[in-house]
Design a protein around this motif. Structure first.
Motif, mmCIF file in Angstrom:
data_model
loop_
_atom_site.group_PDB
_atom_site.id
_atom_site.type_symbol
_atom_site.label_atom_id
_atom_site.label_comp_id
_atom_site.label_asym_id
_atom_site.label_seq_id
_atom_site.Cartn_x
_atom_site.Cartn_y
_atom_site.Cartn_z
ATOM 1 N N GLU A 67 0.828 -1.210 0.000
ATOM 2 C CA GLU A 67 0.000 0.000 0.000
ATOM 3 C C GLU A 67 0.862 1.260 0.000
ATOM 4 O OE1 GLU A 67 -2.502 -0.418 3.365
ATOM 5 O OE2 GLU A 67 -3.957 -1.740 2.361
ATOM 6 N N ASN A 68 1.891 1.278 0.812
ATOM 7 C CA ASN A 68 2.785 2.436 0.859
ATOM 8 C C ASN A 68 3.509 2.634 -0.477
ATOM 9 O OD1 ASN A 68 2.126 2.980 3.544
ATOM 10 N ND2 ASN A 68 3.791 1.711 4.345
ATOM 11 N N ALA A 69 3.958 1.548 -1.074
ATOM 12 C CA ALA A 69 4.654 1.644 -2.358
ATOM 13 C C ALA A 69 3.719 2.139 -3.456
ATOM 14 C CB ALA A 69 5.247 0.284 -2.737
ATOM 15 N N ASP A 70 2.486 1.651 -3.437
ATOM 16 C CA ASP A 70 1.517 2.090 -4.448
ATOM 17 C C ASP A 70 1.186 3.575 -4.284
ATOM 18 O OD1 ASP A 70 1.428 -0.417 -5.524
ATOM 19 O OD2 ASP A 70 -0.365 -1.051 -4.421
ATOM 20 N N LEU A 73 4.125 5.605 -5.576
ATOM 21 C CA LEU A 73 4.152 5.592 -7.038
ATOM 22 C C LEU A 73 3.072 6.497 -7.610
ATOM 23 C CD1 LEU A 73 5.195 4.510 -9.708
ATOM 24 C CD2 LEU A 73 3.650 2.549 -9.450
ATOM 25 N N SER A 74 1.897 6.445 -7.023
ATOM 26 C CA SER A 74 0.803 7.297 -7.484
ATOM 27 C C SER A 74 1.169 8.779 -7.354
ATOM 28 C CB SER A 74 -0.466 6.984 -6.705
ATOM 29 O OG SER A 74 -1.524 7.821 -7.105
ATOM 30 N N LYS A 75 1.842 9.118 -6.272
ATOM 31 C CA LYS A 75 2.270 10.500 -6.067
ATOM 32 C C LYS A 75 3.288 10.936 -7.125
ATOM 33 C CE LYS A 75 4.054 13.585 -2.471
ATOM 34 N NZ LYS A 75 4.537 13.678 -1.079
ATOM 35 N N VAL A 76 4.209 10.042 -7.446
ATOM 36 C CA VAL A 76 5.209 10.354 -8.476
ATOM 37 C C VAL A 76 4.539 10.525 -9.835
ATOM 38 C CG1 VAL A 76 7.257 9.507 -9.678
ATOM 39 C CG2 VAL A 76 7.044 9.200 -7.219
ATOM 40 N N ALA A 141 10.180 -0.091 -7.927
ATOM 41 C CA ALA A 141 11.002 -0.033 -9.134
ATOM 42 C C ALA A 141 10.445 0.977 -10.130
ATOM 43 C CB ALA A 141 11.089 -1.424 -9.771
ATOM 44 N N GLN A 142 9.129 0.995 -10.297
ATOM 45 C CA GLN A 142 8.519 1.946 -11.226
ATOM 46 C C GLN A 142 8.680 3.386 -10.736
ATOM 47 O OE1 GLN A 142 7.214 1.470 -14.268
ATOM 48 N NE2 GLN A 142 7.990 -0.619 -14.050
ATOM 49 N N ALA A 143 8.567 3.574 -9.433
ATOM 50 C CA ALA A 143 8.747 4.916 -8.881
ATOM 51 C C ALA A 143 10.179 5.399 -9.108
ATOM 52 C CB ALA A 143 8.412 4.922 -7.392
#
Length: 338
Positions: A67-70, A73-76, A141-143
Motif C-alpha cells: 500500500e505504501n509503495a503504491d 508511485l501514485s504520487k510520483v 522499481a517503477q517509482a
C-alpha cells in the motif's frame, strides 16, 4: 479331594506368559498406538498453528508495504503528469519520449486485489504475502524509474536554460561593447560610460566562471549590464536633445538678428523741386563757382524791358531764384544758385 478354586489357582500360576490369550496383548498395543497418535497430532497441531500465525503476520506486513509503495508511485505519477514539458525546452528533446513511456508503464501497475485470505489457511496466507511483496517491489522499481526519467528531463531543461542564459549574456556583452565605442564623446555624463565598462568586465568574468548550475547567475548579470547600457543611451539622448535645443536657440537668435537688421532705417532720400518743375536729389552741390548774376530792369518806354545775361562771378550759377531763397541776389526771377 481337591477343591475347585485351588485347582484354578494352581493352573494360572503354572501357565507360561506366552501361552496366555492373544486378546490381552492386542489391547495393550492399541493403547500405546493411540497414545502415540495423540501426541503426534498434538505436535502437528501446534506446528500448524505456529505456521499460520507466522504467515498471517508476514501477510499483513506485506500488505502495508504494498500500500505504501503504491501510494508513493501514485504520487510520483501525479507529479510527472502535472508538469508540462515541451521539446524546445530541452537540450535533449528525445528524453520526453522516454518519460512518457515510463509514465504509461507506471500507470499500468494495478496493485494487488483486496481478496483477503483465510487466517487459518497458511498456504493462502503465504501466497497472498508473496503477491503483495511482489507488488511493493514493482511499485518501488517503477517509482525509481519514473523519478529517474523526470530528473533526466529536468536536468535537460536546466541545461538548455543555462545555455540560453549564457548565450544571451554573451550577446549582451557584444552589444554593450559596440555602444561603448559608438558613444565616445557623445554623452552628457561620461561617468555612465565608465560604469558600462565595469559592467562589461563583470559580465566577462561571469561568462568564464566554471561550475555554474543556476541560470540566474547569468540572467542577473545580464540585467546589470542592460541597466548600464540604458544609462549610457539615456545620457547620449540627453546630450543630443541639449545639442538640438542649443542649435535651435542659435538659429532663432540669428533669425532675430537678421530681422532686426532688416527693420533698421536706411539713408534718407527726399526729392526737391526747382522752379522749373524738375526734381533734384535733395542735396546741394558746390562746385567751386558761384551762379552768374543777371539783372532785370523794367522799361517804361513802351512796356518793354531789358534783360542782361548771366554774369559769372566765380561761383555757382543761380537760375530762377526768388528773393527769399539763399543765393538769390534779390532780383525777382533770378536763376537758382546751387
Amino acid at each position: 479331594m481337591t477343591k475347585p478354586s485351588e485347582e484354578v489357582e494352581t493352573m494360572d500360576d503354572a501357565t507360561p506368559e506366552g501361552s496366555k490369550p492373544k486378546g490381552i496383548q492386542r489391547a495393550k498395543l492399541t493403547a500405546v498406538i493411540v497414545a502415540v497418535v495423540v501426541v503426534a497430532l498434538a505436535g502437528i497441531g501446534g506446528g500448524y498453528a505456529y505456521w499460520t500465525h507466522h504467515e498471517g503476520n508476514a501477510y499483513h506486513e506485506a500488505v502495508a508495504q504494498a500500500e505504501n509503495a503504491d501510494k508513493a508511485l501514485s504520487k510520483v505519477v501525479d507529479g510527472a503528469t502535472a508538469t508540462t514539458y515541451k521539446a524546445d525546452q530541452l537540450k535533449e528533446p528525445k528524453l520526453l519520449d522516454k518519460l512518457d513511456a515510463t509514465i504509461r508503464k507506471a500507470k499500468a501497475l494495478k496493485g494487488v486485489p483486496n481478496d483477503a485470505p483465510s487466517e487459518w489457511l497458511a498456504w493462502q496466507l503465504a501466497s497472498a504475502r508473496k503477491a503483495n511483496a511482489t507488488d511493493a517491489d514493482e511499485a518501488d522499481a517503477q517509482a525509481k524509474a519514473l523519478n529517474a526519467a523526470l530528473k533526466a528531463v529536468s536536468d535537460s531543461k536546466l541545461a538548455k536554460e543555462l545555455d540560453t542564459a549564457k548565450a544571451q549574456l554573451k550577446q549582451g556583452i557584444d552589444g554593450a561593447g559596440k555602444i561603448l565605442r559608438d558613444t565616445d564623446g557623445k554623452v552628457a555624463d561620461n561617468a555612465t560610460r565608465d560604469s558600462l565598462t565595469k559592467a562589461i568586465d563583470e559580465a566577462n568574468n561571469t561568462i568564464n566562471k566554471k561550475g555554474v548550475t543556476d541560470p540566474k547567475t547569468y540572467t542577473d548579470q545580464k540585467a546589470k549590464l542592460d541597466a548600464a547600457v540604458k544609462r549610457v543611451t539615456d545620457s547620449k539622448a540627453a546630450k543630443e536633445q541639449a545639442d538640438a535645443e542649443a542649435a535651435a536657440q542659435a538659429q532663432a537668435a540669428a533669425q532675430a538678428q537678421a530681422a532686426q537688421a532688416a527693420a533698421q532705417p536706411q539713408s534718407s532720400y527726399s526729392p526737391s523741386y526747382n522752379s522749373y518743375g524738375g526734381s533734384g536729389s535733395g542735396y546741394s552741390s558746390n562746385r567751386g563757382y558761384s551762379a552768374p548774376q543777371q539783372s532785370y530792369t523794367p522799361s517804361n518806354n513802351g512796356g518793354g524791358s531789358s534783360y542782361s545775361g548771366p554774369t559769372i562771378t566765380g561761383g555757382g550759377i543761380a537760375f530762377g531764384c526768388t528773393p527769399s531763397e539763399p543765393g538769390c541776389d534779390g532780383t525777382p526771377g533770378a536763376p537758382d544758385a546751387y
